[in-house]
Scaffold this active site. Structure first.
Site, short mmCIF file in Angstrom:
data_model
loop_
_atom_site.label_atom_id
_atom_site.label_comp_id
_atom_site.label_asym_id
_atom_site.label_seq_id
_atom_site.Cartn_x
_atom_site.Cartn_y
_atom_site.Cartn_z
N HIS A 147 -35.72 -41.88 64.87
CA HIS A 147 -36.58 -41.03 64.05
C HIS A 147 -37.98 -40.91 64.63
O HIS A 147 -38.49 -39.81 64.77
CB HIS A 147 -36.62 -41.44 62.58
CG HIS A 147 -37.26 -40.35 61.77
ND1 HIS A 147 -36.63 -39.15 61.52
CD2 HIS A 147 -38.50 -40.22 61.27
CE1 HIS A 147 -37.46 -38.35 60.89
NE2 HIS A 147 -38.60 -38.97 60.72
N TYR B 168 -41.39 -37.84 66.24
CA TYR B 168 -42.85 -37.73 66.20
C TYR B 168 -43.45 -37.81 67.59
O TYR B 168 -44.55 -37.31 67.83
CB TYR B 168 -43.43 -38.79 65.25
CG TYR B 168 -42.95 -38.51 63.86
CD1 TYR B 168 -43.46 -37.42 63.15
CD2 TYR B 168 -41.93 -39.24 63.28
CE1 TYR B 168 -42.97 -37.09 61.92
CE2 TYR B 168 -41.43 -38.91 62.05
CZ TYR B 168 -41.95 -37.83 61.36
OH TYR B 168 -41.47 -37.49 60.15
N HIS C 7 -31.79 -27.81 60.73
CA HIS C 7 -33.09 -28.46 60.52
C HIS C 7 -33.76 -28.80 61.84
O HIS C 7 -34.92 -28.44 62.07
CB HIS C 7 -32.90 -29.74 59.68
CG HIS C 7 -34.09 -30.63 59.68
ND1 HIS C 7 -35.25 -30.32 58.99
CD2 HIS C 7 -34.34 -31.80 60.31
CE1 HIS C 7 -36.14 -31.28 59.19
NE2 HIS C 7 -35.62 -32.18 60.00
N PHE C 8 -33.04 -29.47 62.75
CA PHE C 8 -33.77 -29.89 63.96
C PHE C 8 -33.96 -28.77 64.97
O PHE C 8 -34.73 -28.92 65.90
CB PHE C 8 -33.21 -31.20 64.55
CG PHE C 8 -31.82 -31.16 65.09
CD1 PHE C 8 -31.50 -30.41 66.19
CD2 PHE C 8 -30.82 -31.94 64.51
CE1 PHE C 8 -30.21 -30.41 66.70
CE2 PHE C 8 -29.53 -31.94 65.00
CZ PHE C 8 -29.23 -31.17 66.10
N HIS C 9 -33.25 -27.64 64.75
CA HIS C 9 -33.60 -26.49 65.60
C HIS C 9 -34.91 -25.85 65.13
O HIS C 9 -35.53 -25.09 65.87
CB HIS C 9 -32.46 -25.48 65.63
CG HIS C 9 -31.42 -25.82 66.68
ND1 HIS C 9 -30.41 -26.70 66.45
CD2 HIS C 9 -31.29 -25.43 67.98
CE1 HIS C 9 -29.68 -26.84 67.55
NE2 HIS C 9 -30.20 -26.09 68.50
N ARG D 3 -21.02 -30.70 61.69
CA ARG D 3 -21.72 -30.58 62.97
C ARG D 3 -20.85 -31.26 64.04
O ARG D 3 -19.83 -31.87 63.73
CB ARG D 3 -23.10 -31.23 62.88
CG ARG D 3 -23.05 -32.71 62.63
CD ARG D 3 -24.42 -33.34 62.45
NE ARG D 3 -25.18 -33.36 63.70
CZ ARG D 3 -26.18 -34.23 63.95
NH1 ARG D 3 -26.52 -35.12 63.04
NH2 ARG D 3 -26.83 -34.20 65.07
N ARG D 4 -21.27 -31.15 65.30
CA ARG D 4 -20.62 -31.85 66.41
C ARG D 4 -19.12 -31.64 66.44
O ARG D 4 -18.34 -32.59 66.55
CB ARG D 4 -20.94 -33.34 66.33
CG ARG D 4 -22.40 -33.62 66.57
CD ARG D 4 -22.73 -35.08 66.46
NE ARG D 4 -23.94 -35.37 67.21
CZ ARG D 4 -24.52 -36.55 67.25
NH1 ARG D 4 -24.00 -37.56 66.60
NH2 ARG D 4 -25.61 -36.75 67.97
#
Lengths: 591, 67
Positions: A229, A233, A380-382, A443-444
């Site tokens: 995680h 950042y 989300h992470f895209h 996913r995946r």
């Protein structure tokens, strides 16, 4: 003669340039694997075996979120340190040393992944970005990651060395804001990478080398997310730095508040690491209480993001009003939309707001169950790393590339079209991914189309969602083509004497308004370490107590008839005792 | 022009998220648009934006901002 970065720091500009070009190579590779998997998964174009999908997915993930982002950020961190301290790096050979270590490391990791496409060698590493055990990669994969991370540690040491040398000459000065941001980010990174270092060095690498037989998958997973995680950042904080120190300048104004920016980076240092368990809400071996603590910490992380949204928008408004903008919203028209550096960063920031909302869903323990391991997470992470970070990095490239090459940008209109196209492509793609996740699409998965079962779309159909994803993927690929056209065109351009001077935004409220305690890096690091100890000691102890350091005990397979008899008697005795115990308990309950 | 060409490009780009989200929002009030209807609506929105942006303001003689 201009006052560009390359004129002030020619040796450092070469390092930054090398880091950028390494980053762009990774972006190109990652982008190619991105469109291949998009078209495969959505069933628009399947030219490879679905087994290879996972190799493609690993390459897409590792090249983009490890090499592209981190090579780019070491470039801008080097720029930030040298520019804000107004001094070169202490020993340029040392700097080339850490760059080379990173390059060798990621090459080893990349070769291990790409070798998975051929049967000519038994090397492979189709373990995805998270390399969860029991998926096992070739030792070269882990070794490469170790070297790469050690390279970043040395880079951090290089920047700390510059700061200490500067501090010795300027004992009463406040840490310049860009340097402060680099140092806090690196302190966070040192703490965060301890988890993955232990996971790889103590367990996964020895396991892949055959030195140990087993690992405890939950332990290595937890250690991965200890790092997994905060690495988010590590990507985001350089993007934030660009929003704080470049966006106000490009907007034509000043940063609204230096103290607020320092508070934000301190909060990230303190809160980034003790949150990783929120990625493990569905892992059965971790008690709910520990997950609740991780959720609480994660929700606190919204605070620095909201502070950033306020400060950055206020700075933009200040810039717009300096340019003659008026009215409640009329100032928006006065912003420099023609400048791809500004427009790219503004659009990236806007999409990050949407990412924040979907992130809150991910972080909420109860509602996470709805979207866990679904396509929602990919959407989300895209938006976070794929847009807030990647689009910011591409946009600032249009400012940095001339600074470190001494050559004017090849084509500003193409650059503007590129950042806008990325925004449109990602809107199509991430929207459909989020919606697909809400339907439970996993996913995946190479082929998320199943016989005798169809996902039911609330609006439209799954086929429409797939088309939207494929369309988004194609637009993003086109955007990448435009980006590389500009990078190559700029590299081939002639030298220019009319480049803008190197620098960063001034402040409306400067460091003199910030409490001195904000610059006490030892204090914030100590608090961060204490929080990590609180958040992780008991979960880790509990995981080791249940499953052992190296996983459940290995029982040798019985090879002789005698041992079969012995095991049979042992099992029968155990079963009899269990039944007797259960009978007694039942009788007790009935009485 | 009321806004610069670059700002116009960004405003048109903004119609994309509005359009894709609008389809979901409208479904909440039982208005279900097909893909073709959504595309038609999108084209209409963009045309409206173009007309608004290109329509000269009072006293303006077709001067284009270069911001």
């Amino acid at each position: 003669m201009s006052n560009a970065y390359i004129d002030e720091f020619p040796a450092e500009a070469r390092i930054v340039r090398a880091a950028f070009y390494s980053s762009f190579l990774a972006l190109a590779l990652g982008g190619v694997f991105g469109i291949i998997q998009t078209l495969h998964r959505t069933d628009f174009l399947r030219f490879m075996d679905s087994v290879d999908y996972y190799t493609v997915l690993t390459a897409h993930g590792v090249f983009l979120v490890i090499s592209f982002t981190i090579f780019f950020l070491v470039g801008i961190f080097t720029w930030a340190i040298t520019t804000s301290l107004d001094r070169g790096l202490e020993d340029i050979r040392f700097s080339w040393g850490w760059y080379s270590l990173m390059a060798v490391g990621i090459t080893l990791t990349g070769v291990a992944i790409l070798a998975g496409f051929t049967d000519a060698t038994d090397i492979s590493a189709s373990v995805l970005f998270t390399f969860y055990a029991p998926l096992q990669a070739h030792p070269m994969f882990y070794l490469g990651l170790v070297l790469f991370v050690v390279g970043t540690w040395l880079a951090g040491a290089d920047w700390f060395r510059s700061w200490l040398a500067w501090k010795a000459e300027n004992p009463d000065e406040r840490i310049p804001l860009p340097t402060f941001m680099v140092l806090t980010t690196m302190l966070m990174w040192y703490i965060a990478t301890l988890g993955v270092a232990v996971a790889i060095l103590a367990f996964l690498l020895p396991w892949s080398l055959g030195w140990i037989d087993t690992v405890n998958p939950l332990l290595t997973r937890t250690l991965f997310w200890f790092f997994g995680h905060p690495v988010v950042y590590f990507w985001l904080m350089p993007a934030y730095m660009m929003w704080y120190v470049m966006l106000p300048k490009i907007s034509g104004g000043k940063l609204f508040s230096d103290p607020l920016a320092r508070v934000v980076f301190v909060l990230f240092l303190v809160l980034s690491v003790p949150t990783g368990i929120h990625h493990q809400y569905l892992d059965p071996g971790i008690a709910e209480g520990f997950k609740f603590i991780a959720m609480t910490n994660t929700m606190f992380l919204l605070l620095p993001s909201l502070l950033t949204a306020f400060t950055v928008v206020a700075s933009m408004e200040h810039g717009a009003r300096q340019r003659g903008g008026e009215g409640y919203l009329g100032w928006l028209k006065a912003l420099p939309w023609r400048d791809p550096v500004f427009t790219g960063m503004a659009l990236a920031g806007l999409m990050f707001a949407a990412a924040g909302f979907s992130g809150m869903i991910n972080a909420g323990m109860n509602i996470n169950y709805l979207v866990h391991n679904t396509f929602w997470v990919v959407g989300h992470f895209h938006l976070t790393v794929g847009t807030a970070v990647a689009l910011t990095f591409m946009a600032v490239t249009y400012w940095f590339l001339p600074q470190v090459t001494g050559r004017a940008l090849w084509n500003r209109s193409v650059a503007l079209g590129q950042v806008v196209l990325w925004f449109i492509g990602m809107t199509f793609m991430s929207n459909a991914m989020h919606r697909g996740g809400l339907l439970g699409i996993p996913r995946r998965t190479a082929e998320p189309q199943y016989e005798g079962f169809e996902f039911e779309a609330a609006v439209g159909s799954v086929a429409e969602l797939d088309a939207q994803i494929a369309l988004g993927g194609v637009l993003l690929t086109l955007s990448l083509v435009l980006f590389f056209a500009n990078v190559i065109g700029t590299a081939l351009n002639g030298k220019s004497d009319s480049l803008p001077a190197n620098g960063y935004a001034e402040t409306l409220s400067g460091p003199e308004d910030a409490p001195l305690v904000l610059d006490n890096l030892k204090l914030w690091t100590a608090i961060a370490v204490v929080l990590v100890i609180f958040a992780y000691t008991f979960p880790l102890l509990s995981i080791i107590e249940r499953g052992g350091l190296f996983g459940p005990e290995v029982i040798p397979f019985p090879l002789t008839l005698e041992s079969v008899t012995t095991v049979g008697i042992a099992l029968e005795t155990a079963a009899t005792e269990t039944v007797d115990g259960a009978t007694l308990a039942l009788v007790g309950v009935i009485r | 022009m009321r806004i610069s060409k670059a700002a116009l490009l960004v405003v048109i780009a903004f119609t994309v998220p509005i359009l894709v989200e609008l389809r979901t929002v409208l479904a909440w009030v039982n208005v279900e648009l097909t893909v073709l209807e959504s595309v038609t609506l999108g084209v209409a929105m963009i045309l409206a934006i173009l007309v608004w942006a290109l329509w000269p303001e009072n006293g303006e003689s077709g001067h284009s901002s270069t911001r």
